[in-house]
Design an enzyme around this catalytic site. Structure first.
Site, short mmCIF file in Angstrom:
data_model
loop_
_atom_site.label_atom_id
_atom_site.label_comp_id
_atom_site.label_asym_id
_atom_site.label_seq_id
_atom_site.Cartn_x
_atom_site.Cartn_y
_atom_site.Cartn_z
N ASP A 88 -70.05 13.90 51.42
CA ASP A 88 -71.01 12.79 51.56
C ASP A 88 -70.40 11.73 52.47
O ASP A 88 -69.34 11.16 52.15
CB ASP A 88 -71.25 12.21 50.16
CG ASP A 88 -72.60 11.54 50.04
OD1 ASP A 88 -73.39 11.59 50.99
OD2 ASP A 88 -72.85 10.97 48.95
N GLU A 120 -77.33 9.30 54.53
CA GLU A 120 -78.49 8.67 53.90
C GLU A 120 -79.42 8.03 54.92
O GLU A 120 -78.98 7.57 55.96
CB GLU A 120 -78.02 7.58 52.91
CG GLU A 120 -77.32 8.14 51.69
CD GLU A 120 -77.03 7.08 50.64
OE1 GLU A 120 -77.47 5.93 50.76
OE2 GLU A 120 -76.33 7.44 49.67
N GLU A 187 -84.43 11.01 46.32
CA GLU A 187 -83.92 10.32 45.12
C GLU A 187 -84.92 9.27 44.65
O GLU A 187 -85.38 8.42 45.44
CB GLU A 187 -82.56 9.67 45.42
CG GLU A 187 -82.02 8.91 44.21
CD GLU A 187 -80.54 8.54 44.29
OE1 GLU A 187 -79.85 9.00 45.22
OE2 GLU A 187 -80.10 7.79 43.40
#
Ligand code: KIV
Length: 301
Positions: A88, A120, A187
Protein backbone atom coordinates in the site's frame (compact mmCIF):
# COMPACT_ATOMS: atom_id res chain seq x y z
CA UNK A 1 -4.48 -25.38 3.16
CA UNK A 2 -2.44 -23.74 0.41
CA UNK A 3 0.32 -26.37 0.17
CA UNK A 4 -0.67 -27.40 -3.34
CA UNK A 5 -2.20 -24.10 -4.47
CA UNK A 6 -0.34 -22.23 -7.18
CA UNK A 7 0.35 -18.53 -6.55
CA UNK A 8 -2.61 -16.27 -7.34
CA UNK A 9 -2.22 -14.36 -10.60
CA UNK A 10 -3.89 -11.29 -12.11
CA UNK A 11 -5.63 -13.28 -14.88
CA UNK A 12 -6.98 -15.58 -12.19
CA UNK A 13 -8.55 -12.61 -10.39
CA UNK A 14 -10.18 -11.49 -13.62
CA UNK A 15 -11.51 -15.02 -14.14
CA UNK A 16 -12.85 -15.10 -10.61
CA UNK A 17 -14.88 -11.98 -11.34
CA UNK A 18 -16.28 -13.55 -14.51
CA UNK A 19 -17.11 -16.76 -12.67
CA UNK A 20 -18.68 -14.81 -9.75
CA UNK A 21 -16.25 -16.54 -7.40
CA UNK A 22 -15.69 -14.29 -4.37
CA UNK A 23 -12.15 -12.97 -3.89
CA UNK A 24 -10.83 -13.02 -0.32
CA UNK A 25 -8.43 -10.32 0.79
CA UNK A 26 -6.99 -9.47 4.20
CA UNK A 27 -4.41 -7.05 5.45
CA UNK A 28 -1.27 -8.31 7.19
CA UNK A 29 1.63 -6.46 8.72
CA UNK A 30 4.00 -9.06 10.12
CA UNK A 31 5.37 -12.53 9.59
CA UNK A 32 3.11 -14.54 11.93
CA UNK A 33 -0.05 -13.06 10.43
CA UNK A 34 1.30 -13.58 6.92
CA UNK A 35 1.79 -17.27 7.71
CA UNK A 36 -1.77 -17.46 9.04
CA UNK A 37 -3.14 -15.75 5.90
CA UNK A 38 -1.21 -18.25 3.79
CA UNK A 39 -2.46 -21.23 5.79
CA UNK A 40 -6.05 -19.94 5.70
CA UNK A 41 -5.91 -19.81 1.90
CA UNK A 42 -6.78 -16.17 1.20
CA UNK A 43 -6.32 -14.81 -2.33
CA UNK A 44 -4.86 -11.37 -1.68
CA UNK A 45 -2.78 -9.95 1.16
CA UNK A 46 -2.46 -6.20 1.52
CA UNK A 47 0.29 -4.66 3.60
CA UNK A 48 -2.07 -1.78 4.29
CA UNK A 49 -1.14 1.65 5.53
CA UNK A 50 -3.71 0.96 8.26
CA UNK A 51 -0.50 -0.33 9.87
CA UNK A 52 -0.07 3.27 11.01
CA UNK A 53 -3.05 2.73 13.32
CA UNK A 54 -3.09 -1.01 14.01
CA UNK A 55 0.66 -1.48 14.45
CA UNK A 56 2.18 1.91 15.20
CA UNK A 57 -0.50 3.52 17.34
CA UNK A 58 -1.20 6.59 15.20
CA UNK A 59 -4.72 7.97 15.05
CA UNK A 60 -4.79 8.02 11.23
CA UNK A 61 -2.98 6.37 8.33
CA UNK A 62 -1.13 9.48 7.13
CA UNK A 63 1.97 9.46 9.38
CA UNK A 64 3.38 6.09 8.27
CA UNK A 65 6.40 6.36 5.97
CA UNK A 66 7.36 4.21 3.04
CA UNK A 67 10.45 3.04 4.91
CA UNK A 68 8.28 1.86 7.80
CA UNK A 69 5.89 0.13 5.41
CA UNK A 70 8.79 -1.62 3.69
CA UNK A 71 9.95 -3.19 6.97
CA UNK A 72 6.47 -4.65 7.44
CA UNK A 73 6.11 -5.72 3.81
CA UNK A 74 9.40 -7.62 3.90
CA UNK A 75 8.23 -9.55 6.97
CA UNK A 76 4.91 -10.36 5.30
CA UNK A 77 6.66 -11.46 2.09
CA UNK A 78 8.62 -14.04 4.08
CA UNK A 79 5.32 -15.56 5.25
CA UNK A 80 3.23 -15.66 2.06
CA UNK A 81 3.77 -17.71 -1.05
CA UNK A 82 0.32 -18.17 -2.57
CA UNK A 83 -1.67 -14.94 -2.19
CA UNK A 84 -0.86 -11.98 -4.38
CA UNK A 85 1.04 -9.52 -2.17
CA UNK A 86 0.01 -5.87 -2.36
CA UNK A 87 2.11 -3.01 -1.01
CA UNK A 88 0.00 0.00 0.00
CA UNK A 89 1.60 3.27 -1.09
CA UNK A 90 1.46 5.51 1.99
CA UNK A 91 0.41 9.14 1.99
CA UNK A 92 3.17 11.34 0.57
CA UNK A 93 4.95 8.55 -1.30
CA UNK A 94 3.27 8.98 -4.69
CA UNK A 95 1.24 12.19 -5.02
CA UNK A 96 4.13 14.56 -5.81
CA UNK A 97 5.11 13.31 -9.25
CA UNK A 98 4.94 10.31 -11.54
CA UNK A 99 8.66 9.76 -10.96
CA UNK A 100 8.16 9.67 -7.20
CA UNK A 101 5.23 7.28 -7.59
CA UNK A 102 7.25 4.92 -9.80
CA UNK A 103 10.20 5.08 -7.42
CA UNK A 104 8.03 4.22 -4.38
CA UNK A 105 6.23 1.40 -6.20
CA UNK A 106 9.56 0.03 -7.41
CA UNK A 107 10.90 -0.06 -3.85
CA UNK A 108 7.91 -2.21 -2.82
CA UNK A 109 8.71 -4.65 -5.61
CA UNK A 110 12.51 -4.69 -5.42
CA UNK A 111 13.08 -4.34 -1.68
CA UNK A 112 10.04 -6.07 -0.22
CA UNK A 113 9.14 -8.50 -3.01
CA UNK A 114 5.57 -7.22 -3.37
CA UNK A 115 3.74 -8.31 -6.52
CA UNK A 116 1.68 -5.15 -6.98
CA UNK A 117 0.91 -1.84 -5.25
CA UNK A 118 -2.23 0.02 -4.21
CA UNK A 119 -2.94 3.74 -4.12
CA UNK A 120 -5.93 5.83 -3.07
CA UNK A 121 -8.33 8.19 -4.85
CA UNK A 122 -9.06 9.28 -8.38
CA UNK A 123 -7.92 12.64 -9.80
CA UNK A 124 -4.16 12.97 -9.67
CA UNK A 125 -3.83 9.37 -8.51
CA UNK A 126 -5.17 8.18 -11.87
CA UNK A 127 -2.15 9.70 -13.58
CA UNK A 128 0.16 8.20 -10.95
CA UNK A 129 -1.46 4.78 -11.41
CA UNK A 130 -1.00 5.01 -15.17
CA UNK A 131 2.68 5.90 -14.76
CA UNK A 132 3.34 3.04 -12.34
CA UNK A 133 1.55 0.57 -14.61
CA UNK A 134 3.59 1.82 -17.59
CA UNK A 135 6.70 1.17 -15.53
CA UNK A 136 5.60 -2.47 -15.29
CA UNK A 137 4.04 -2.64 -11.84
CA UNK A 138 0.34 -3.55 -11.57
CA UNK A 139 -1.80 -1.18 -9.50
CA UNK A 140 -4.95 -1.63 -7.41
CA UNK A 141 -7.09 1.49 -6.99
CA UNK A 142 -9.11 2.54 -3.93
CA UNK A 143 -12.18 4.81 -3.97
CA UNK A 144 -15.02 5.81 -1.67
CA UNK A 145 -13.72 6.47 1.83
CA UNK A 146 -10.01 7.00 1.22
CA UNK A 147 -8.49 7.24 4.71
CA UNK A 148 -5.39 9.15 3.54
CA UNK A 149 -7.65 12.08 2.67
CA UNK A 150 -10.32 11.52 5.31
CA UNK A 151 -9.99 15.11 6.52
CA UNK A 152 -10.86 16.44 3.07
CA UNK A 153 -13.79 14.01 2.94
CA UNK A 154 -15.18 15.33 6.22
CA UNK A 155 -13.91 12.48 8.40
CA UNK A 156 -14.04 8.70 8.43
CA UNK A 157 -17.53 8.42 7.01
CA UNK A 158 -19.34 6.62 4.22
CA UNK A 159 -19.10 8.14 0.74
CA UNK A 160 -21.50 7.98 -2.19
CA UNK A 161 -24.62 8.66 -0.16
CA UNK A 162 -25.75 11.45 -2.44
CA UNK A 163 -26.07 11.20 -6.22
CA UNK A 164 -23.20 13.68 -6.67
CA UNK A 165 -20.93 11.77 -4.35
CA UNK A 166 -21.84 8.47 -6.05
CA UNK A 167 -21.05 10.03 -9.44
CA UNK A 168 -17.62 11.02 -8.17
CA UNK A 169 -16.98 7.43 -7.03
CA UNK A 170 -18.11 6.12 -10.42
CA UNK A 171 -15.93 8.58 -12.31
CA UNK A 172 -12.90 7.75 -10.20
CA UNK A 173 -13.44 4.00 -10.54
CA UNK A 174 -13.87 4.15 -14.34
CA UNK A 175 -10.82 6.42 -14.65
CA UNK A 176 -8.69 4.02 -12.58
CA UNK A 177 -9.92 1.11 -14.69
CA UNK A 178 -9.11 3.00 -17.90
CA UNK A 179 -5.63 3.76 -16.52
CA UNK A 180 -5.07 0.00 -16.31
CA UNK A 181 -5.71 -0.82 -12.63
CA UNK A 182 -6.27 -4.56 -12.23
CA UNK A 183 -8.77 -4.16 -9.36
CA UNK A 184 -10.35 -1.43 -7.24
CA UNK A 185 -11.18 -1.28 -3.54
CA UNK A 186 -14.54 0.32 -2.67
CA UNK A 187 -14.54 1.47 0.95
CA UNK A 188 -17.63 2.58 2.89
CA UNK A 189 -19.93 2.92 -0.10
CA UNK A 190 -23.70 2.19 -0.03
CA UNK A 191 -24.41 -1.38 -1.10
CA UNK A 192 -26.79 -0.21 -3.83
CA UNK A 193 -24.10 1.98 -5.41
CA UNK A 194 -21.56 -0.86 -5.36
CA UNK A 195 -24.09 -3.23 -6.86
CA UNK A 196 -24.67 -0.96 -9.85
CA UNK A 197 -21.00 -0.18 -10.41
CA UNK A 198 -19.65 -3.71 -9.94
CA UNK A 199 -21.66 -4.94 -12.91
CA UNK A 200 -20.46 -2.05 -15.08
CA UNK A 201 -16.77 -2.30 -14.21
CA UNK A 202 -14.79 -5.05 -15.91
CA UNK A 203 -12.11 -5.21 -13.21
CA UNK A 204 -12.76 -6.90 -9.86
CA UNK A 205 -14.10 -4.66 -7.10
CA UNK A 206 -13.01 -5.58 -3.59
CA UNK A 207 -15.33 -4.16 -0.97
CA UNK A 208 -14.86 -3.06 2.60
CA UNK A 209 -18.11 -1.68 3.90
CA UNK A 210 -19.45 -1.75 0.35
CA UNK A 211 -22.08 -4.45 0.67
CA UNK A 212 -22.33 -8.03 -0.55
CA UNK A 213 -22.36 -7.42 -4.32
CA UNK A 214 -18.65 -6.68 -4.72
CA UNK A 215 -16.40 -9.27 -6.37
CA UNK A 216 -14.51 -9.78 -3.14
CA UNK A 217 -14.16 -8.56 0.41
CA UNK A 218 -11.28 -7.19 2.44
CA UNK A 219 -11.06 -6.72 6.19
CA UNK A 220 -8.32 -5.26 8.32
CA UNK A 221 -6.52 -8.04 10.22
CA UNK A 222 -6.93 -6.47 13.65
CA UNK A 223 -10.64 -5.80 13.10
CA UNK A 224 -11.42 -9.26 11.79
CA UNK A 225 -9.65 -11.01 14.64
CA UNK A 226 -10.69 -8.60 17.39
CA UNK A 227 -7.11 -7.54 18.19
CA UNK A 228 -7.55 -3.81 17.84
CA UNK A 229 -9.00 -1.85 20.72
CA UNK A 230 -9.59 1.35 18.73
CA UNK A 231 -12.50 2.62 16.70
CA UNK A 232 -14.42 -0.14 14.95
CA UNK A 233 -16.25 0.78 11.76
CA UNK A 234 -19.86 -0.36 11.24
CA UNK A 235 -18.82 -2.70 8.44
CA UNK A 236 -16.58 -4.91 10.56
CA UNK A 237 -17.54 -8.42 11.57
CA UNK A 238 -15.19 -9.89 14.15
CA UNK A 239 -14.38 -13.55 13.58
CA UNK A 240 -12.40 -13.91 16.82
CA UNK A 241 -11.76 -11.99 20.03
CA UNK A 242 -7.97 -12.24 20.19
CA UNK A 243 -7.46 -9.05 22.20
CA UNK A 244 -9.50 -10.49 25.05
CA UNK A 245 -7.62 -13.76 24.77
CA UNK A 246 -4.25 -11.96 24.74
CA UNK A 247 -5.16 -9.89 27.81
CA UNK A 248 -6.26 -13.08 29.55
CA UNK A 249 -3.02 -14.88 28.60
CA UNK A 250 -0.67 -12.05 29.59
CA UNK A 251 -2.64 -11.47 32.79
CA UNK A 252 -2.34 -15.16 33.68
CA UNK A 253 1.41 -15.05 33.00
CA UNK A 254 1.82 -11.97 35.23
CA UNK A 255 -0.11 -13.65 38.04
CA UNK A 256 1.95 -16.85 37.85
CA UNK A 257 5.25 -14.92 37.83
CA UNK A 258 4.16 -12.95 40.89
CA UNK A 259 3.05 -16.13 42.66
CA UNK A 260 6.25 -17.92 41.59
CA UNK A 261 4.12 -20.55 39.86
CA UNK A 262 6.07 -19.93 36.66
CA UNK A 263 8.57 -21.21 35.64
CA UNK A 264 7.84 -24.77 36.76
CA UNK A 265 10.27 -27.69 36.82
CA UNK A 266 9.56 -28.57 33.19
CA UNK A 267 10.70 -25.10 32.05
CA UNK A 268 14.03 -25.38 33.86
CA UNK A 269 17.46 -26.63 32.70
CA UNK A 270 19.23 -29.21 34.88
CA UNK A 271 22.93 -29.59 35.73
CA UNK A 272 24.67 -32.81 36.79
CA UNK A 273 25.16 -32.87 40.60
CA UNK A 274 28.96 -33.23 40.35
CA UNK A 275 29.16 -30.20 38.04
CA UNK A 276 27.07 -28.20 40.48
CA UNK A 277 29.29 -29.32 43.35
CA UNK A 278 32.42 -28.24 41.44
CA UNK A 279 30.83 -24.86 40.82
CA UNK A 280 30.01 -24.49 44.52
CA UNK A 281 33.64 -25.23 45.40
CA UNK A 282 34.70 -22.51 42.96
CA UNK A 283 32.40 -20.00 44.68
CA UNK A 284 33.62 -21.00 48.11
CA UNK A 285 37.20 -19.97 47.41
CA UNK A 286 38.18 -17.18 49.76
CA UNK A 287 40.17 -15.45 47.08
CA UNK A 288 36.92 -14.84 45.13
CA UNK A 289 35.40 -12.90 48.02
CA UNK A 290 38.51 -10.71 48.04
CA UNK A 291 38.37 -9.94 44.33
CA UNK A 292 34.58 -9.60 43.82
CA UNK A 293 33.52 -8.20 47.20
CA UNK A 294 29.95 -8.67 48.46
CA UNK A 295 28.60 -11.19 50.93
CA UNK A 296 29.96 -14.63 50.01
CA UNK A 297 29.17 -16.30 53.27
CA UNK A 298 25.52 -16.66 52.28
CA UNK A 299 26.14 -18.16 48.85
CA UNK A 300 23.32 -20.59 48.08
CA UNK A 301 22.62 -22.14 44.73
O1 KIV B 1 -4.71 0.22 4.40
C1 KIV B 1 -5.63 -0.61 4.41
O2 KIV B 1 -5.71 -1.48 5.27
C2 KIV B 1 -6.63 -0.54 3.35
C3 KIV B 1 -7.80 -1.45 3.44
C4 KIV B 1 -8.80 -0.88 4.35
C5 KIV B 1 -8.36 -1.74 2.11
O3 KIV B 1 -6.50 0.24 2.47
Amino acid sequence: MSADRPPVTLPQLAEMKLAAEPIVMVTAYDHPSAEVAEAAGVDLVLVGDTAAMTMLGHSSTTPVSLDEMLVLAKAVRRGVRTPLLIGDLPFGSYEGSNERAIESATRYVKEAGCDVVKLERGGLSVERARAIIRAGIPVMGHVGLTPQTATALGGFKAQGRTADSAVRIAEEAFALQAAGCFAIVFEAVPAAISEVLVSKLSVPVIGIGAGPATDGQVLVWHDLLGIYGGRQPKFVRRYAELREEMIRGVGEYAREVRERAFPAAEHTYAIEPEELEAFRRYLDQESLAASFGGDWSATEI
